[in-house]
Design an enzyme around this catalytic site. Sequence first.
Site, PDB file in Angstrom:
ATOM      1  N   HIS A   6       1.190  13.002   8.845  1.00 33.66           N
ATOM      2  CA  HIS A   6       1.698  12.960   7.475  1.00 33.66           C
ATOM      3  C   HIS A   6       1.899  14.328   6.836  1.00 33.66           C
ATOM      4  O   HIS A   6       2.064  14.415   5.619  1.00 33.66           O
ATOM      5  CB  HIS A   6       0.758  12.126   6.564  1.00 33.66           C
ATOM      6  N   GLY A  31       6.780  11.255  11.676  1.00 34.74           N
ATOM      7  CA  GLY A  31       6.452   9.838  11.889  1.00 34.74           C
ATOM      8  C   GLY A  31       6.703   9.024  10.632  1.00 34.74           C
ATOM      9  O   GLY A  31       7.150   7.887  10.700  1.00 34.74           O
ATOM     10  N   HIS A  32       6.403   9.617   9.499  1.00 37.99           N
ATOM     11  CA  HIS A  32       6.660   8.951   8.212  1.00 37.99           C
ATOM     12  C   HIS A  32       7.724   9.771   7.489  1.00 37.99           C
ATOM     13  O   HIS A  32       7.467  10.870   7.030  1.00 37.99           O
ATOM     14  CB  HIS A  32       5.385   8.877   7.376  1.00 37.99           C
ATOM     15  N   HIS A  73       7.774  -0.117   9.628  1.00 40.14           N
ATOM     16  CA  HIS A  73       7.079   0.121   8.357  1.00 40.14           C
ATOM     17  C   HIS A  73       8.119   0.234   7.249  1.00 40.14           C
ATOM     18  O   HIS A  73       8.993   1.093   7.277  1.00 40.14           O
ATOM     19  CB  HIS A  73       6.292   1.420   8.511  1.00 40.14           C
ATOM     20  N   GLU A 109       2.554  -3.398   7.818  1.00 39.16           N
ATOM     21  CA  GLU A 109       3.330  -3.309   6.567  1.00 39.16           C
ATOM     22  C   GLU A 109       4.821  -3.207   6.871  1.00 39.16           C
ATOM     23  O   GLU A 109       5.524  -2.330   6.376  1.00 39.16           O
ATOM     24  CB  GLU A 109       2.858  -2.069   5.785  1.00 39.16           C
ATOM     25  N   GLU A 132       5.076  -4.083  -0.078  1.00 39.10           N
ATOM     26  CA  GLU A 132       4.395  -3.003  -0.795  1.00 39.10           C
ATOM     27  C   GLU A 132       5.210  -2.522  -1.993  1.00 39.10           C
ATOM     28  O   GLU A 132       6.439  -2.423  -1.929  1.00 39.10           O
ATOM     29  CB  GLU A 132       4.162  -1.854   0.195  1.00 39.10           C
ATOM     30  N   CYS A 192       5.487   0.428  -3.027  1.00 35.58           N
ATOM     31  CA  CYS A 192       6.212   1.643  -2.623  1.00 35.58           C
ATOM     32  C   CYS A 192       7.488   1.304  -1.858  1.00 35.58           C
ATOM     33  O   CYS A 192       8.458   2.060  -1.914  1.00 35.58           O
ATOM     34  CB  CYS A 192       5.336   2.521  -1.739  1.00 35.58           C
ATOM     35  N   CYS A 243      -1.141   5.456  -2.488  1.00 38.03           N
ATOM     36  CA  CYS A 243       0.265   5.838  -2.626  1.00 38.03           C
ATOM     37  C   CYS A 243       0.949   5.091  -3.765  1.00 38.03           C
ATOM     38  O   CYS A 243       1.765   5.659  -4.484  1.00 38.03           O
ATOM     39  CB  CYS A 243       1.026   5.660  -1.320  1.00 38.03           C
ATOM     40  N   CYS A 244       0.614   3.826  -3.955  1.00 34.11           N
ATOM     41  CA  CYS A 244       1.384   3.039  -4.917  1.00 34.11           C
ATOM     42  C   CYS A 244       1.212   3.455  -6.379  1.00 34.11           C
ATOM     43  O   CYS A 244       2.208   3.623  -7.085  1.00 34.11           O
ATOM     44  CB  CYS A 244       1.090   1.556  -4.749  1.00 34.11           C
TER      45      CYS A 244
END
Lengths: 646, 646
Positions: B137, B187-188, B264, B316, B332, B334, B412-413
């Site tokens: 991340h 990756g994200h 995801h 997710e 989610e 987000c 995160c949200c």
Amino acid sequence: MNQRRRNVLPLNKVKVDDFFWNKYTRLVTDQIIPYQWEALNDCVEDAEPSHCIKNFEIAAGLREGEFEGAVFQDTDLAKWLEAVAYSLAYEPDAELEKRADAMIDLIGKAQQPDGYLDTYFIIKEPDKKFCNLREGHELYTAGHFMEAAVAYYQVTGKEKFLHIMQRVADLICEVFHQEAFQQAVPGHEEVEIGLIRLYQVTGERRYLEMAKDFVDRRGTEPNYLIHESEKESWIDIFKDVNPFFPQYSQCHKPVRMQDTAEGHAVRAVYLYCAMADLAYEYQDEGLLHACEKLYDNIIKKRMYLTGGIGSSGAYERFTTDYDLPNDTNYAESCASIGLALFCRRMLAITGEEKYAETMECALMNTVTAGIALDGKSFFYVNPLEVWPDNCMDHTSMAHVKPVRQKWFGCACCPPNIARTLASLGEYVYATQENDLWVNLFVGGEAEASFGGIPVKAEVETRFPFEGKVKLALTAEKEAKGTIRLRIPSYASEISLSCDGKTVTAEAGSYAKIPFEGTKKEITLSFVMPPHFVYANPKVRADAGKVAVKRGPLVYCMEQADNGENLSNLFVDTTVEPVVTYESGLLGGTDVIRLSGKRMDAEAWSSDALYAEKRVPLKETELTLVPYCYWGNRKTGEMQTWMKFLQ
Amino acid sequence: MNQRRRNVLPLNKVKVDDFFWNKYTRLVTDQIIPYQWEALNDCVEDAEPSHCIKNFEIAAGLREGEFEGAVFQDTDLAKWLEAVAYSLAYEPDAELEKRADAMIDLIGKAQQPDGYLDTYFIIKEPDKKFCNLREGHELYTAGHFMEAAVAYYQVTGKEKFLHIMQRVADLICEVFHQEAFQQAVPGHEEVEIGLIRLYQVTGERRYLEMAKDFVDRRGTEPNYLIHESEKESWIDIFKDVNPFFPQYSQCHKPVRMQDTAEGHAVRAVYLYCAMADLAYEYQDEGLLHACEKLYDNIIKKRMYLTGGIGSSGAYERFTTDYDLPNDTNYAESCASIGLALFCRRMLAITGEEKYAETMECALMNTVTAGIALDGKSFFYVNPLEVWPDNCMDHTSMAHVKPVRQKWFGCACCPPNIARTLASLGEYVYATQENDLWVNLFVGGEAEASFGGIPVKAEVETRFPFEGKVKLALTAEKEAKGTIRLRIPSYASEISLSCDGKTVTAEAGSYAKIPFEGTKKEITLSFVMPPHFVYANPKVRADAGKVAVKRGPLVYCMEQADNGENLSNLFVDTTVEPVVTYESGLLGGTDVIRLSGKRMDAEAWSSDALYAEKRVPLKETELTLVPYCYWGNRKTGEMQTWMKFLQ
């Protein structure tokens, strides 16, 4: 309590030759035992290797290598040996017995000088024996070997395996009374059952007492399983992927205070089996009462119509009352086997018909669904509704498989199903003094005795596709006893006669038929039309839905008969279900046809996901097959609870 | 392609003062930003500590200690700073700005000499930077800080934060063109968006190119993310609890070949945002086409009625077409934010109304549901159906929370919702040469310019509870331009007038209203009665069910209004829904009442789980509130898709 238990009839006294069950029992010797032998030896193509026998060879010093497989991999062999024992009981096979003897020799060689026996720890963690009772499965494994050893001894009379397992039991009795293990209990129950069975054949009371200690300790303070991971000796086996919580291992409170079925479903019912056994052995009313409460909670609030238990995929566990999702559940085959075992014990103690009914339900729906009709593949998870498209890896649905699997990394279910089918006779009959109890309608023969005089019982039936049972009894000479014939609660228009004379029979009880002389012919006939079943409105997953049963069998829709998208179908419950026997289908089965309607998906003309206009319904026929046979044709959808037109 | 994009109106040119949105936007400054500040500083009682600022202090050498929190914990601060920036745009606050400046100073101190900035790796794994792009991340975190820095610069004009992040971007451009990282991708996804925004304010083209490289590399051979764990430098961060699979990070194929939304959900939509940006920047038709296909797949096959995405709790993630379970899903907050961001970009490029509609749907249902009406608690997961009893820890339902949570370990949200609400103006307006685009009906003011002449737009509306919008335009002097006013597809009986003269307006498009002179008054009115919505019959979870919408709002039943066991209710769709505005409820809301029936649970007289007799239905009224407001009263059941009487 002051009761005498109804004991199982030894398997070599029972011969199953049944219209419904032959499909399965014949698989045990023809398919499953040889197939599982291949699997144990890693010879099955496209299946995950078991490595089980290799582990024993390594532990015995006969081969170099590392341990492979799950921490409880040894039980594959235990369950295979147990199945072999049962199968030898009614079909001697010198070759197979030799193979089993060789395995027993190997087990003996793998056993440590102090009696310890578990190849995972012998090979991989020799300094960490009994250091993780939560997940180490040593006691669980020992329990399964004890059960196998007892079965093998009972059938063959050979004592070697029994002695091996007595040495294991002796070690357990010693270790688990040491200061450090005063409060210790197994994370996965099973050894309690094994110890009790070992006591029953050896008469060694310390085994029974050890089992009682394990059961009594569970959930009491200081709570060993909760605090085990704080110990210096702790070894983390599953790398805390699934954090431990007390309910998981039924150690959240003392067993006598437990009144809801909690945690991992297999663990739970194995515990309840031991509780029932101990309730009888110690004539312990309190423990029996706890068993009754737990049974009630399962039956009235936490069991699928199919006898499946375990609503959550994660942790394979019981959740909360009335939480019975049909497509995301676990309902492990082994859990239903455990439920049948628990019910068999409760039936033995109380003689109450309801236990027979639950046992029959679990066996004839979920346990049989667990194995393919060719005996070559198995379900672990038994959903009541499947849409193959969304059973994807790396999703919340990953545990649900729309197709039976060949052999699993964690291979508890296939051998467990095998041993259950091989020991079917133990579920069918029981004896109590001069009473012969007939619990299930299964064709074949049994040999009981009334006052020491051998009495042969021959059963003919096409149950569950016909409600007619003929039971012929022949005593070698004049004898006196009683036949206790189960009259299921789903029977109506019951007619029971003995030598042409009517006998009183009430649904949901055992009819009492006196036997005197040398011969009697008993005929039971009843009606069990297919009928609709509804769930308690508190079961949110089944509200607005209906299922169909006939006798003990639950029926389901499959895509093979009804096309795709079973969710678009609605049953018209004002039209009676129609049943037909189809000899060419699934090895011969009843098929049930319903009237209903189907959403006219064609009328959804756009490619939109949502719209204001709903699609009309059109007339259709729905075809249902027994749940136990689902998934034996082309991969497709399956649905047990169906919407109905309000 | 040859298009000019509709650019957002800078936030300091927009003032939101809206009937619906004030409930939320006022929370940003009054509640969320101060509350989140407390959270960042671990001062919120009963909430999991964030440790975020402590981590920066440790990395900066200002404090001793260990890193704590998730590997992406830094982003809490990034998202807070971004929200602060937006809030300063329309409500200057010297105290808050000072606090933000102090945080920026701290970030500067934590930054390494080479520009590296990620406290997890600085403190905990200094030798393992960029060694796990799958889950590390670092690039994701950098992306969020870049977004925050750009926002802060745009609002305050201060360059320090921007320069810090340029140094990070420069390092990334250097490292990720080295031999070993030639094929590397995050990756994200997220850094792609950050780099593009950084390019947009600095004009440094290498940032744009780096973003393009990341997007172009994804899913091509050799596939970096798949093979990363084979490298010697690999560091396992999540201990392989969730094994990696390529779809999870959208690297299963090159992005231009992707036509189904996979993996995801947040990662996916962040990628699509970058793809849309790059499609515009490079006028790349192929990339735009891929975006359109992915949008189509989401909208037509993989999105909840509420604008939620991500059907599987595990990972997710997106699953398969039409797989939209209502109670076990993730959806989610987000992910819906990301979907809105993606749609905003697609709208900016194409001007197609459908994107505005999806954006509005995500914002007004799922994103708003994500935050409590007091701004103090948040949903991560947004199910469409909840039965609190079965949302238990250690089950497959553990991810679903029937009550909003204060602050999360993986937080995160909450900050993402805050930055979204704070930047609402960016979703409302856009400009393209002398066109002013009005995408959402939100009361307040905006300042555009036509040919360099400032034009003020004032909007008055009680949308979404009334279909009436008044738009008054005042130019400082004679000006010429066009107003592009969205006419949503759910509008009927549309009446659009400019200074009393009728203007053509078609549902599902943008009306074009020429502006000439200094003043214009535009009035749009339309009807949007509450109506029933049905799902495509392929959506198994919604077959036989109906939902209710009014305009953009999805409605739902709550236990507070309808009693327990919402699964026992059936809607009578032959009776029109009735809408009433209730000023005392949930801060003022429309309430929709339906006729229907309820299973008479009392009639289930036994304690049996299953029985042959079904319970009758009795008449009842059903009360629905907007989905975005659910869970703001007593904990209870909620249901969006309701059974209906066939």
